[in-house]
Write a protein that holds these residues in place. Structure first.
Motif, PDB file in Angstrom:
ATOM      1  N   LEU A 152      60.041   5.933  31.884  1.00  0.00           N
ATOM      2  CA  LEU A 152      60.145   7.260  31.318  1.00  0.00           C
ATOM      3  C   LEU A 152      60.793   8.166  32.356  1.00  0.00           C
ATOM      4  N   PRO A 153      61.343   9.299  31.941  1.00  0.00           N
ATOM      5  CA  PRO A 153      62.012  10.172  32.903  1.00  0.00           C
ATOM      6  C   PRO A 153      61.117  10.507  34.093  1.00  0.00           C
ATOM      7  N   GLY A 154      61.657  10.275  35.279  1.00  0.00           N
ATOM      8  CA  GLY A 154      60.919  10.552  36.512  1.00  0.00           C
ATOM      9  C   GLY A 154      59.984   9.439  36.938  1.00  0.00           C
ATOM     10  N   MET A 155      59.813   8.425  36.092  1.00  0.00           N
ATOM     11  CA  MET A 155      58.910   7.304  36.400  1.00  0.00           C
ATOM     12  C   MET A 155      59.539   6.011  35.848  1.00  0.00           C
ATOM     13  N   PRO A 156      60.577   5.531  36.497  1.00  0.00           N
ATOM     14  CA  PRO A 156      61.307   4.369  35.973  1.00  0.00           C
ATOM     15  C   PRO A 156      60.479   3.086  35.891  1.00  0.00           C
ATOM     16  N   GLN A 157      59.377   3.007  36.630  1.00  0.00           N
ATOM     17  CA  GLN A 157      58.512   1.827  36.580  1.00  0.00           C
ATOM     18  C   GLN A 157      57.347   2.019  35.603  1.00  0.00           C
ATOM     19  N   GLY A 158      57.325   3.124  34.890  1.00  0.00           N
ATOM     20  CA  GLY A 158      56.205   3.441  34.010  1.00  0.00           C
ATOM     21  C   GLY A 158      55.185   4.285  34.749  1.00  0.00           C
ATOM     22  N   LYS A 159      54.056   4.551  34.081  1.00  0.00           N
ATOM     23  CA  LYS A 159      53.024   5.410  34.659  1.00  0.00           C
ATOM     24  C   LYS A 159      51.701   4.669  34.725  1.00  0.00           C
ATOM     25  N   PRO A 160      51.128   4.544  35.917  1.00  0.00           N
ATOM     26  CA  PRO A 160      49.806   3.909  36.029  1.00  0.00           C
ATOM     27  C   PRO A 160      48.701   4.799  35.443  1.00  0.00           C
ATOM     28  N   ALA A 161      47.648   4.174  34.978  1.00  0.00           N
ATOM     29  CA  ALA A 161      46.485   4.910  34.485  1.00  0.00           C
ATOM     30  C   ALA A 161      45.904   5.770  35.606  1.00  0.00           C
ATOM     31  N   GLY A 162      45.521   6.979  35.257  1.00  0.00           N
ATOM     32  CA  GLY A 162      44.896   7.870  36.218  1.00  0.00           C
ATOM     33  C   GLY A 162      45.859   8.672  37.065  1.00  0.00           C
ATOM     34  N   VAL A 163      47.152   8.476  36.851  1.00  0.00           N
ATOM     35  CA  VAL A 163      48.187   9.195  37.605  1.00  0.00           C
ATOM     36  C   VAL A 163      48.855  10.189  36.656  1.00  0.00           C
ATOM     37  N   ALA A 164      49.016  11.428  37.111  1.00  0.00           N
ATOM     38  CA  ALA A 164      49.675  12.431  36.272  1.00  0.00           C
ATOM     39  C   ALA A 164      51.124  12.036  36.022  1.00  0.00           C
ATOM     40  N   CYS A 165      51.560  12.203  34.800  1.00  0.00           N
ATOM     41  CA  CYS A 165      52.953  11.930  34.441  1.00  0.00           C
ATOM     42  C   CYS A 165      53.864  12.890  35.205  1.00  0.00           C
ATOM     43  N   ALA A 166      55.014  12.391  35.619  1.00  0.00           N
ATOM     44  CA  ALA A 166      55.990  13.216  36.333  1.00  0.00           C
ATOM     45  C   ALA A 166      56.514  14.350  35.458  1.00  0.00           C
ATOM     46  N   ASN A 167      56.359  14.240  34.154  1.00  0.00           N
ATOM     47  CA  ASN A 167      56.863  15.261  33.231  1.00  0.00           C
ATOM     48  C   ASN A 167      55.825  16.319  32.880  1.00  0.00           C
ATOM     49  N   LEU A 168      54.632  16.171  33.412  1.00  0.00           N
ATOM     50  CA  LEU A 168      53.570  17.146  33.194  1.00  0.00           C
ATOM     51  C   LEU A 168      53.798  18.365  34.086  1.00  0.00           C
ATOM     52  N   ILE A 169      53.741  19.531  33.500  1.00  0.00           N
ATOM     53  CA  ILE A 169      53.825  20.771  34.275  1.00  0.00           C
ATOM     54  C   ILE A 169      52.385  21.145  34.620  1.00  0.00           C
ATOM     55  N   PRO A 170      51.958  20.919  35.873  1.00  0.00           N
ATOM     56  CA  PRO A 170      50.548  21.078  36.230  1.00  0.00           C
ATOM     57  C   PRO A 170      49.969  22.465  35.934  1.00  0.00           C
ATOM     58  N   GLU A 171      50.760  23.485  36.133  1.00  0.00           N
ATOM     59  CA  GLU A 171      50.261  24.849  35.950  1.00  0.00           C
ATOM     60  C   GLU A 171      49.911  25.163  34.495  1.00  0.00           C
ATOM     61  N   THR A 172      50.594  24.517  33.563  1.00  0.00           N
ATOM     62  CA  THR A 172      50.394  24.837  32.152  1.00  0.00           C
ATOM     63  C   THR A 172      49.758  23.702  31.355  1.00  0.00           C
ATOM     64  N   GLY A 173      49.897  22.473  31.859  1.00  0.00           N
ATOM     65  CA  GLY A 173      49.415  21.322  31.106  1.00  0.00           C
ATOM     66  C   GLY A 173      50.376  20.899  30.015  1.00  0.00           C
ATOM     67  N   PHE A 174      51.581  21.444  30.027  1.00  0.00           N
ATOM     68  CA  PHE A 174      52.582  21.092  29.029  1.00  0.00           C
ATOM     69  C   PHE A 174      53.522  20.015  29.555  1.00  0.00           C
ATOM     70  N   CYS A 175      54.159  19.330  28.623  1.00  0.00           N
ATOM     71  CA  CYS A 175      55.105  18.266  28.955  1.00  0.00           C
ATOM     72  C   CYS A 175      56.537  18.799  28.929  1.00  0.00           C
ATOM     73  N   ARG A 176      57.300  18.476  29.976  1.00  0.00           N
ATOM     74  CA  ARG A 176      58.696  18.926  30.064  1.00  0.00           C
ATOM     75  C   ARG A 176      59.583  18.284  28.997  1.00  0.00           C
ATOM     76  N   ILE A 177      59.208  17.092  28.546  1.00  0.00           N
ATOM     77  CA  ILE A 177      60.081  16.367  27.616  1.00  0.00           C
ATOM     78  C   ILE A 177      59.501  16.281  26.197  1.00  0.00           C
ATOM     79  N   TRP A 178      58.449  17.050  25.922  1.00  0.00           N
ATOM     80  CA  TRP A 178      57.807  17.070  24.607  1.00  0.00           C
ATOM     81  C   TRP A 178      58.855  17.267  23.514  1.00  0.00           C
ATOM     82  N   GLU A 179      58.807  16.428  22.508  1.00  0.00           N
ATOM     83  CA  GLU A 179      59.678  16.492  21.343  1.00  0.00           C
ATOM     84  C   GLU A 179      61.150  16.278  21.649  1.00  0.00           C
ATOM     85  N   SER A 180      61.489  15.818  22.837  1.00  0.00           N
ATOM     86  CA  SER A 180      62.886  15.486  23.138  1.00  0.00           C
ATOM     87  C   SER A 180      63.104  13.997  22.857  1.00  0.00           C
ATOM     88  N   ASP A 181      64.341  13.572  22.889  1.00  0.00           N
ATOM     89  CA  ASP A 181      64.651  12.146  22.699  1.00  0.00           C
ATOM     90  C   ASP A 181      64.063  11.296  23.812  1.00  0.00           C
TER      91      ASP A 181
END
Length: 85
Positions: A20-49
């Motif tokens: 996934l964008p920013g995490m070419p090897q995937g995302k391990p359980a318990g690790v915040a996604c690189a697309n998560l905006i920590p301050e808001t809890g929103f996803c940078r790529i929500w509803e995008s291709d």
């Protein structure tokens, strides 16, 4: 369902085993996604291709969320461990 503001447990607790964008090897359980905006809890790529299919398929339900973010992290983490290969 209406998510708890800033929770983002569904962007932290589960693993994603595809690139996934920013995490070419995937995302391990318990690790915040690189697309998560920590301050808001929103996803940078929500509803995008680029939004990954596992995220599209996950539907948060009250039983996943508990009464707090900590409970949600624990509950989704348990779901993760119960469904891991």
């Amino acid at each position: 369902m209406q998510c708890r503001p800033g929770c983002a447990a569904c962007c932290i607790a589960p693993s994603i085993n595809i690139p996934l964008p920013g995490m070419p090897q995937g995302k391990p359980a318990g690790v915040a996604c690189a697309n998560l905006i920590p301050e808001t809890g929103f996803c940078r790529i929500w509803e995008s291709d680029s939004y990954p299919e596992p995220c599209r398929q996950f539907r948060a339900m009250p039983e996943h969320c508990g009464e707090s973010r900590q409970q949600a992290l624990r509950l989704i983490g348990l779901l993760e461990s119960e469904t891991a290969p």
